[in-house]
Enzyme design. Structure first.
Site, mmCIF file in Angstrom:
data_model
loop_
_atom_site.group_PDB
_atom_site.id
_atom_site.type_symbol
_atom_site.label_atom_id
_atom_site.label_comp_id
_atom_site.label_asym_id
_atom_site.label_seq_id
_atom_site.Cartn_x
_atom_site.Cartn_y
_atom_site.Cartn_z
ATOM 1 C CB CYS A 1 -31.241 -39.827 -20.016
ATOM 2 S SG CYS A 1 -31.693 -39.202 -20.999
ATOM 3 N NE ARG B 1 -28.214 -43.429 -14.185
ATOM 4 C CZ ARG B 1 -27.373 -42.932 -15.580
ATOM 5 N NH1 ARG B 1 -28.390 -42.763 -16.815
ATOM 6 N NH2 ARG B 1 -26.644 -43.851 -15.496
ATOM 7 C CD1 TRP C 1 -31.699 -35.502 -17.267
ATOM 8 C CD2 TRP C 1 -32.652 -34.813 -15.685
ATOM 9 N NE1 TRP C 1 -31.211 -35.772 -15.610
ATOM 10 C CE2 TRP C 1 -31.781 -35.498 -14.738
ATOM 11 C CE3 TRP C 1 -34.011 -34.149 -14.971
ATOM 12 C CZ2 TRP C 1 -31.281 -35.859 -13.066
ATOM 13 C CZ3 TRP C 1 -33.998 -33.969 -13.332
ATOM 14 C CH2 TRP C 1 -32.611 -34.571 -12.750
ATOM 15 C CG ASN D 1 -28.647 -40.859 -21.922
ATOM 16 O OD1 ASN D 1 -28.766 -40.047 -21.994
ATOM 17 N ND2 ASN D 1 -27.513 -41.137 -21.087
ATOM 18 N N GLY D 2 -27.995 -39.076 -24.924
ATOM 19 C CA GLY D 2 -27.701 -37.932 -25.250
ATOM 20 C C GLY D 2 -28.242 -36.830 -26.335
ATOM 21 C CD GLU E 1 -10.492 -28.083 -10.211
ATOM 22 O OE1 GLU E 1 -10.259 -27.171 -9.250
ATOM 23 O OE2 GLU E 1 -10.971 -29.155 -9.230
ATOM 24 C CE LYS F 1 -10.274 -31.983 -8.091
ATOM 25 N NZ LYS F 1 -11.227 -30.977 -7.992
ATOM 26 C CD GLU G 1 -9.115 -31.991 -3.925
ATOM 27 O OE1 GLU G 1 -9.458 -31.915 -2.980
ATOM 28 O OE2 GLU G 1 -9.472 -31.805 -5.324
ATOM 29 C CG HIS H 1 5.470 -9.706 -11.896
ATOM 30 N ND1 HIS H 1 6.722 -8.271 -11.821
ATOM 31 C CD2 HIS H 1 5.027 -10.029 -12.786
ATOM 32 C CE1 HIS H 1 6.284 -7.785 -12.622
ATOM 33 N NE2 HIS H 1 4.605 -8.786 -13.908
ATOM 34 C CE LYS I 1 -17.994 -34.138 -4.025
ATOM 35 N NZ LYS I 1 -16.978 -34.340 -5.247
HETATM 36 C C1 AGP Z 1 -12.711 -29.888 -4.504
HETATM 37 O O1 AGP Z 1 -11.990 -31.231 -5.562
HETATM 38 C C2 AGP Z 1 -12.774 -30.466 -3.211
HETATM 39 N N1 AGP Z 1 -13.232 -31.340 -2.784
HETATM 40 C C3 AGP Z 1 -13.132 -29.015 -2.528
HETATM 41 O O2 AGP Z 1 -12.637 -27.725 -2.937
HETATM 42 C C4 AGP Z 1 -14.927 -28.368 -2.965
HETATM 43 O O3 AGP Z 1 -15.057 -28.027 -4.462
HETATM 44 C C5 AGP Z 1 -15.345 -27.604 -1.858
HETATM 45 O O4 AGP Z 1 -15.642 -28.320 -0.649
HETATM 46 C C6 AGP Z 1 -16.514 -26.794 -2.235
HETATM 47 O O5 AGP Z 1 -17.064 -27.784 -2.316
HETATM 48 P P1 AGP Z 1 -19.268 -27.686 -2.545
HETATM 49 O O6 AGP Z 1 -19.368 -27.542 -4.198
HETATM 50 O O7 AGP Z 1 -19.698 -28.842 -2.566
HETATM 51 O O8 AGP Z 1 -19.498 -26.618 -1.877
#
Ligand code: AGP
Length: 614
Positions: free
Chosen positions: A2, A27, A75, A101-102, A487, A491, A494, A510, A609
């Site tokens: 929003c 947005r 939205w 918004n919310g 995850e 994080k 990477e 194990h 990205k």
């Molecule tokens: C996650 O922090 C990474 N940037 C990478 O693993 C990412 O999640 C993966 O490349 C998938 O991207 P997507 O969700 O755009 O398909």
């Protein structure tokens, strides 16, 4: 997402507001509107469903004039996006006009109470409750400020409001409730601007104030007064924003990743927006094109994705299997496309992808399509390939995710899978109406839980001071928190380049427990759920071998402090939604460790990205 814009000063308010709404166009929205107080004391309102162009054309044909006003983009709300549900919303006697918004979590009881007192509602939005409630207090003799304050004090959930009253042509009131729904004040010379995001007002001023949770601002052209919602003085810092679009987009944050971590309450609100039907206790996912036949024919769901999105799918498996009783397999897209999975017309393949352009994921979709599967997707980037090729999809609505390390897309896609599980459960009859209503209610409380966690980053800075030189890190969790451990490890590795592994805690004995010594920090997710006692014994085993334990635990846990060396407390959250809350400390820990190590947080080495190549 929003967008909100407000103005008071000497300029024509419609120009400032419409210009600001254009700046929020990234947005996306399904409707837009504005209200302007004319010099004769009347309030002109123009609202249009559809893109902003519709509103621009309407205002060109039926112009508004005045130097104080508010505007909004949104939205879709419950059911179809239409003019009736678009903002601004007025109180019954027109004494109050609001944009919002919310989510007002307790809007139903308030709506019923107001209707019992004779209030006629014109829309089915939660926002309208706020307008009538403020007017009720003005009718009882309270001032504009006190009446607004008293009404907002009764609202639960994360929200941002801007309030206009024709009886107070020199004043706007805005407020932020919860940690979502940002409100930015722009300080001009004898004029003031209000926006939900900096780009909307940056061309007029670079001096900005960001309202914090439970702050309310009373604004005139000459300036502002900021108090807490209880009325106590609450001074706020003035930030001078550098005039370049990139830093403007980051606002008060140092990195996009940091901004996107803090965006999460807002992003969750926006992925929920228009999809929670509180009145009937159900979830509405029109873009999924679900029918009872499709849901009951389903024999298996294959979730396929990469990286963080794959871990989101591992969380979703717990939700969909537990709530909708459909078997779910989760497979890396880069594997799915080559091992000839068993897929037929009774299989749905759910692709999760923030970018919607990941080559492996698109290829997996193509393979599944060829095998006759129904294709579903959960996608963030608007208009991307994955959404276009799906039979049904859920747009994350998380807003642009610029940082290479995915954060808000992870939590939004988990929430989207939870909503899909609710929708499938209803169609397959695997949950009672009461259970479905409870699940909807649990969802509505999520943004505030996440927001509370983001209120203070000091613990993460302190932990980063201690651990930023570690060479290795182990993340362990069980059940739905095993993917969260994976995850958390991703994080950290990477963006800080520290080797980190996520492991199912029960597997430690194990093999991996051989790794434990004082140089191997162990982050354990040990929130209060059915596996808590098992996790405590895992921690004890690691401690006995000299391991250093950082625990993510539930607020109020009085045992964990004796077992772990460091504890990060998170709000109590229903188990099936706990991954959304439990991952936040892991995101912030990775961020602050990378910062301490001088790493390029937004553009880590070797990464992109969106991996649009094999
Ligand atoms: C996650 O922090 C990474 N940037 C990478 O693993 C990412 O999640 C993966 O490349 C998938 O991207 P997507 O969700 O755009 O398909």
């Amino acid at each position: 997402m929003c967008g909100i814009v407000g103005y008071i000063g000497a300029r024509q308010a419609p120009d400032v507001i419409l210009n600001g709404l254009k700046r929020l166009e990234y947005r996306g929205y399904d409707s837009a509107g504005l209200a302007v107080l004319a010099n004769d004391g009347t309030v002109g309102v123009r609202r249009e469903a559809g893109k902003l162009n519709g509103l621009l054309a309407r205002v060109a044909n039926e112009p508004l004039s005045g130097t104080i006003g508010i505007g909004h983009t949104r939205w879709a709300t419950h059911g179809q996006p239409n003019r009736t549900n678009s903002h601004p919303h007025r109180s019954m006697n027109g004494r109050i006009v609001v944009v919002h918004n919310g989510i007002i979590e307790n809007f139903m009881p308030l709506r019923q109470q107001l209707m019992a007192e004779g209030v006629d509602f014109a829309s089915d939005t939660d926002t309208e409750v706020a307008a009538h409630l403020i007017e009720k207090y003005l009718d009882e003799g309270l001032s504009f400020v006190d009446g607004t304050r008293k009404a907002l004090q009764q609202l639960q959930g994360s929200s941002a409001f801007v309030v206009l009253s024709p009886e107070h042509p020199d004043t706007l009131i805005c407020a932020r409730l919860g940690n979502a729904g940002g409100i930015t004040l722009g300080l001009g010379d004898d004029e003031m601007f209000i926006a939900s995001d900096i780009p909307a007002i940056l061309e007029y001023t670079r001096r900005m104030i960001f309202l914090e949770n439970k702050q309310m601002a009373v604004i005139t052209a000459a300036g502002y007064t900021i108090t807490t919602l209880d009325g106590a003085d609450s001074p706020a810092a003035i930030h001078v924003i550098p005039y370049d679009p990139v830093s403007a987009a980051k606002g008060k944050f140092k990195h996009f990743m940091q901004k996107e971590i803090y965006d999460q309450p807002d992003a969750i609100i926006n992925t929920l927006r228009g999809r929670l039907d509180f009145e009937n206790g159900r979830v509405d996912l029109p873009e999924m094109q679900l029918t009872a036949a499709i849901a009951n024919d389903l024999q298996k769901i294959y979730v396929t994705a990469c990286g963080t999105s794959y871990y989101s799918g591992l969380v979703g498996k717990f939700m969909i299997e537990s709530m909708a009783r459909v078997p779910v397999e989760v497979e890396y897209a880069s594997e799915f496309r080559y091992y000839n999975p068993i897929v037929d017309d009774k299989t749905a393949v759910l692709a999760i992808t923030q970018s919607g352009e990941t080559a492996d994921t698109l290829a997996a979709i193509e393979q599944a399509r060829g095998d006759g599967a129904r294709i579903w997707s959960i996608v963030n980037a608007i208009g991307s390939q994955a959404a276009r090729v799906s039979d049904g999809h859920i747009a994350m609505h998380a807003g642009p995710e610029i940082g290479v390390a995915s954060t808000k897309a992870f939590t939004s896609s988990i929430v989207d899978q939870y909503m899909l599980a609710c929708a499938l459960a209803e169609l397959r009859g695997t949950a009672s109406a009461a259970q479905l209503a409870q699940w909807v209610n649990d969802l509505a409380q999520l943004p505030d839980r996440v927001g509370r966690l983001l209120a203070d980053d000091r613990p993460y800075r302190e932990l980063a001071n201690i651990f930023h030189k570690a060479q290795n890190f182990l993340f362990i969790g069980r059940g739905i928190n095993y993917p969260v451990a994976l995850e958390g490890a991703l994080k950290l590795k990477e963006i800080s380049y520290i080797h980190a592994e996520g492991y199912p805690a029960g597997e430690m004995k194990h093999g991996p427990i051989a790794l434990i010594d004082e140089s191997m920090p162990v982050l354990a997710i040990v929130t209060q759920d059915a596996l808590y006692d098992k996790m405590i014994s895992q921690i004890q085993q690691a401690k006995a071998r000299g391991g250093t334990i950082i625990a993510v635990a539930t607020e109020g846990d009085t045992v964990i402090a004796q077992e772990a060396d460091h504890v990060i407390y998170v709000p109590q959250t229903p188990a099936l939604l706990s991954a959304v809350v439990n991952v936040i400390p892991l995101q912030l820990l990775a961020y602050h460790i990378a910062l301490q190590r001088g790493c390029d947080v937004d553009q880590p080495r070797n990464l992109a990205k969106s991996v649009t190549v094999e």
